[in-house]
Write a protein that holds these residues in place. Structure first.
Motif, PDB file in Angstrom:
ATOM      1  N   PHE A  52       0.787  -1.217  -0.129  1.00 35.08           N
ATOM      2  CA  PHE A  52       0.096  -0.124  -0.101  1.00 35.08           C
ATOM      3  C   PHE A  52       0.728   1.171   0.002  1.00 35.08           C
ATOM      4  CE2 PHE A  52       0.697  -0.595   4.546  1.00 35.08           C
ATOM      5  CZ  PHE A  52       0.858   0.755   5.210  1.00 35.08           C
ATOM      6  N   ARG A  53       0.386   2.466  -0.236  1.00 32.95           N
ATOM      7  CA  ARG A  53       1.087   3.793  -0.204  1.00 32.95           C
ATOM      8  C   ARG A  53       0.272   4.446   1.029  1.00 32.95           C
ATOM      9  NH1 ARG A  53      -0.798   5.920  -5.366  1.00 32.95           N
ATOM     10  NH2 ARG A  53      -2.324   4.410  -5.012  1.00 32.95           N
ATOM     11  N   PHE A  54       0.923   5.673   1.289  1.00 31.41           N
ATOM     12  CA  PHE A  54       0.135   6.277   2.121  1.00 31.41           C
ATOM     13  C   PHE A  54       0.428   8.037   1.934  1.00 31.41           C
ATOM     14  CE2 PHE A  54       4.048   5.710   4.346  1.00 31.41           C
ATOM     15  CZ  PHE A  54       4.604   6.925   4.738  1.00 31.41           C
ATOM     16  N   ALA A  55      -0.325   8.809   2.533  1.00 34.35           N
ATOM     17  CA  ALA A  55      -0.340  10.252   2.375  1.00 34.35           C
ATOM     18  C   ALA A  55      -0.707  10.837   3.754  1.00 34.35           C
ATOM     19  CB  ALA A  55      -0.953  10.924   1.260  1.00 34.35           C
ATOM     20  N   VAL A  56      -0.025  11.658   4.426  1.00 33.35           N
ATOM     21  CA  VAL A  56      -0.555  12.207   5.592  1.00 33.35           C
ATOM     22  C   VAL A  56      -0.707  13.740   5.364  1.00 33.35           C
ATOM     23  CG1 VAL A  56      -0.026  12.535   8.191  1.00 33.35           C
ATOM     24  CG2 VAL A  56       0.807  10.690   6.926  1.00 33.35           C
ATOM     25  N   LEU A  57      -1.930  14.440   5.825  1.00 31.28           N
ATOM     26  CA  LEU A  57      -2.181  15.765   5.798  1.00 31.28           C
ATOM     27  C   LEU A  57      -2.256  16.146   7.331  1.00 31.28           C
ATOM     28  CD1 LEU A  57      -3.401  18.319   4.812  1.00 31.28           C
ATOM     29  CD2 LEU A  57      -5.703  17.253   5.087  1.00 31.28           C
ATOM     30  N   GLY A  58      -1.661  17.166   7.761  1.00 32.15           N
ATOM     31  CA  GLY A  58      -1.492  18.061   8.797  1.00 32.15           C
ATOM     32  C   GLY A  58      -2.041  19.487   8.764  1.00 32.15           C
ATOM     33  N   THR A  59      -3.281  19.587   9.636  1.00 30.61           N
ATOM     34  CA  THR A  59      -3.707  21.021   9.484  1.00 30.61           C
ATOM     35  C   THR A  59      -3.947  21.537  10.944  1.00 30.61           C
ATOM     36  OG1 THR A  59      -6.154  20.157   9.789  1.00 30.61           O
ATOM     37  CG2 THR A  59      -5.318  20.274   7.564  1.00 30.61           C
ATOM     38  N   ASP A  60      -3.785  22.973  11.045  1.00 31.47           N
ATOM     39  CA  ASP A  60      -3.853  23.655  12.268  1.00 31.47           C
ATOM     40  C   ASP A  60      -4.223  25.112  11.922  1.00 31.47           C
ATOM     41  OD1 ASP A  60      -2.723  22.804  15.105  1.00 31.47           O
ATOM     42  OD2 ASP A  60      -2.762  25.050  14.840  1.00 31.47           O
ATOM     43  N   ILE A  61      -4.584  25.811  13.037  1.00 28.05           N
ATOM     44  CA  ILE A  61      -5.150  27.326  12.664  1.00 28.05           C
ATOM     45  C   ILE A  61      -3.849  28.278  12.808  1.00 28.05           C
ATOM     46  CG2 ILE A  61      -5.393  27.505  15.157  1.00 28.05           C
ATOM     47  CD1 ILE A  61      -7.581  29.198  12.431  1.00 28.05           C
ATOM     48  N   PHE A  90       1.279  20.100   4.764  1.00 30.13           N
ATOM     49  CA  PHE A  90       0.789  20.760   6.138  1.00 30.13           C
ATOM     50  C   PHE A  90      -0.248  22.153   5.607  1.00 30.13           C
ATOM     51  CE2 PHE A  90       4.137  18.631   8.172  1.00 30.13           C
ATOM     52  CZ  PHE A  90       3.715  18.475   9.450  1.00 30.13           C
ATOM     53  N   GLU A  91      -1.487  22.224   5.904  1.00 30.33           N
ATOM     54  CA  GLU A  91      -2.272  23.117   5.240  1.00 30.33           C
ATOM     55  C   GLU A  91      -2.856  24.051   6.505  1.00 30.33           C
ATOM     56  OE1 GLU A  91      -2.282  24.306   2.275  1.00 30.33           O
ATOM     57  OE2 GLU A  91      -1.360  22.268   1.409  1.00 30.33           O
ATOM     58  N   ARG A  92      -2.983  25.082   6.462  1.00 30.56           N
ATOM     59  CA  ARG A  92      -3.964  25.949   7.404  1.00 30.56           C
ATOM     60  C   ARG A  92      -5.463  25.605   7.230  1.00 30.56           C
ATOM     61  NH1 ARG A  92      -6.529  30.712   8.676  1.00 30.56           N
ATOM     62  NH2 ARG A  92      -5.774  31.526  10.532  1.00 30.56           N
ATOM     63  N   LEU A  93      -6.193  25.344   8.331  1.00 32.12           N
ATOM     64  CA  LEU A  93      -7.555  25.155   8.735  1.00 32.12           C
ATOM     65  C   LEU A  93      -8.164  25.622   9.900  1.00 32.12           C
ATOM     66  CD1 LEU A  93     -10.135  23.781   7.251  1.00 32.12           C
ATOM     67  CD2 LEU A  93      -9.389  21.905   8.769  1.00 32.12           C
ATOM     68  N   ASN A  94      -9.051  26.312   9.953  1.00 27.36           N
ATOM     69  CA  ASN A  94      -9.740  26.679  10.957  1.00 27.36           C
ATOM     70  C   ASN A  94     -10.852  25.762  10.972  1.00 27.36           C
ATOM     71  OD1 ASN A  94     -11.299  27.866  12.875  1.00 27.36           O
ATOM     72  ND2 ASN A  94     -11.381  29.764  12.093  1.00 27.36           N
ATOM     73  N   LEU A  95     -10.837  24.774  12.173  1.00 25.32           N
ATOM     74  CA  LEU A  95     -11.976  24.046  12.459  1.00 25.32           C
ATOM     75  C   LEU A  95     -13.482  24.386  12.496  1.00 25.32           C
ATOM     76  CD1 LEU A  95     -10.001  21.421  14.643  1.00 25.32           C
ATOM     77  CD2 LEU A  95     -10.660  21.142  12.706  1.00 25.32           C
ATOM     78  N   MET A  96     -13.400  25.686  12.716  1.00 26.28           N
ATOM     79  CA  MET A  96     -14.769  26.235  12.961  1.00 26.28           C
ATOM     80  C   MET A  96     -15.424  26.780  11.661  1.00 26.28           C
ATOM     81  SD  MET A  96     -15.847  26.671  16.036  1.00 26.28           S
ATOM     82  CE  MET A  96     -16.904  28.081  16.125  1.00 26.28           C
ATOM     83  N   ASP A  97     -14.550  26.704  10.404  1.00 25.10           N
ATOM     84  CA  ASP A  97     -15.171  27.028   9.171  1.00 25.10           C
ATOM     85  C   ASP A  97     -16.284  25.967   8.845  1.00 25.10           C
ATOM     86  OD1 ASP A  97     -13.182  28.722   8.792  1.00 25.10           O
ATOM     87  OD2 ASP A  97     -11.904  27.746   7.515  1.00 25.10           O
ATOM     88  N   ALA A  98     -17.443  26.398   7.992  1.00 23.71           N
ATOM     89  CA  ALA A  98     -18.547  25.566   7.920  1.00 23.71           C
ATOM     90  C   ALA A  98     -18.314  24.329   6.927  1.00 23.71           C
ATOM     91  CB  ALA A  98     -19.472  26.524   7.003  1.00 23.71           C
TER      92      ALA A  98
END
Length: 294
Positions: free
Chosen positions: A155-164, A218-226
């Motif tokens: 198998f292959r894999f990819a990991v995404l990390g997000t934070d505000i 890594f990408e910026r994400l606000n968990l409060m976004d709709a």
């Protein structure tokens, strides 16, 4: 020059200058609205301590001048908000934190996911660290999966990390850490995935190997976004020790949005002090703080 930009003083040496109750309440309300994080009155001194450095950087003379910038000047809040969020958000993280989750992932979750997709040739497993902080969790996930790939090669894999916080995301992308922070990494993984400087300084640092860095984004994400602009066929989502900072209604909304990004049969991992109670999402608990989308 705006009226609040005056000669800076060393605020850490000024015991008489403090964040006013009124301005703290406005900051707490703003942070709660923007990112969902609760800042009760007991956090006022913590917030004050974290803002002192920022005030010095801005060249402001006092907390009152910082309040002027945020709430009593045109355009000040819009420009300063990302820096305020970076300053007050908590970014506690460790490599292989709550290790039983990684054991469960290796022995139960990944084998079951691969079994469900056995008809595919080298399926791509997607894992999301939804509050990745400086990246320790994301790289722990990547180390474990890289070891499994080396053993099985199916198998292959990819990991995404997000934070505000943009600050911690930058550190995650650099993948440079104090040497003592990687102590929890198992020795075999340490030798494969961590590089040491040839001439360590007074505070030795290490870096994750480039082969692993290429598999973590890594990408910026606000968990409060709709809505979240990411794939909806994620296999495993880590959301550990984050919900405790949110109000109940925000907890439920965040969990619902994240679960919608899981493929059927995918897994959501929460912190051991958290639970799915109070959400309307139908999930099956398969281990402590581990839930499967049904």
């Amino acid at each position: 020059m705006p009226p609040f930009a005056r000669t800076a003083v060393r605020l850490d040496d000024d015991d008489d200058d403090h964040l006013s109750v009124h301005d703290f309440q406005r900051i707490a309300s703003l942070i709660g609205k923007e990112v969902g994080i609760k800042l009760p009155p007991t956090k006022r001194l913590m917030v004050e301590g974290r803002l002192r450095k920022r005030i010095r950087v801005l060249g402001l003379s006092s907390f009152d001048r910082y309040g002027d910038l945020l709430f009593r000047s045109d355009g000040g809040l819009e420009a300063e908000l990302p820096f305020l969020i970076n300053a007050v958000t908590t970014n506690k993280t460790d490599f292989f934190r709550e290790p039983e989750h990684f054991e469960c992932m290796e022995k139960v979750l990944v084998p079951k996911l691969l079994e469900a997709r056995r008809s595919e040739r080298k399926p791509l497993l997607k894992v999301w660290s939804a509050a990745s902080s400086t990246g320790a969790e994301a790289y722990s996930i990547a180390m474990l999966l890289a070891d499994m790939v080396a053993q099985q090669r199916d198998f292959r894999f990819a990991v995404l990390g997000t934070d505000i916080s943009s600050d911690v995301l930058d550190q995650g992308r650099r993948a440079v850490y104090p040497a003592d922070q990687v102590v929890p990494v198992p020795p075999a993984m340490h030798s494969r995935y961590i590089m040491h400087a040839r001439r360590p300084g007074l505070r030795p640092e290490v870096r994750i190997v480039p082969e692993l860095r290429r598999l973590v984004r890594f990408e910026r994400l606000n968990l409060m976004d709709a809505a979240y602009p990411f794939d909806k066929d994620v296999d495993i989502i880590f959301l550990r020790n984050v919900l405790i900072y949110f109000e109940k209604q925000d907890q439920a909304a965040v969990v619902t949005r994240l679960v919608n990004h899981l493929r059927p049969g995918g897994y959501l991992l929460l912190g051991h002090s958290e639970s799915m109670i109070g959400t309307s999402v139908t999930m099956r608990q398969v281990a402590p703080a581990v839930f499967q989308r049904v």
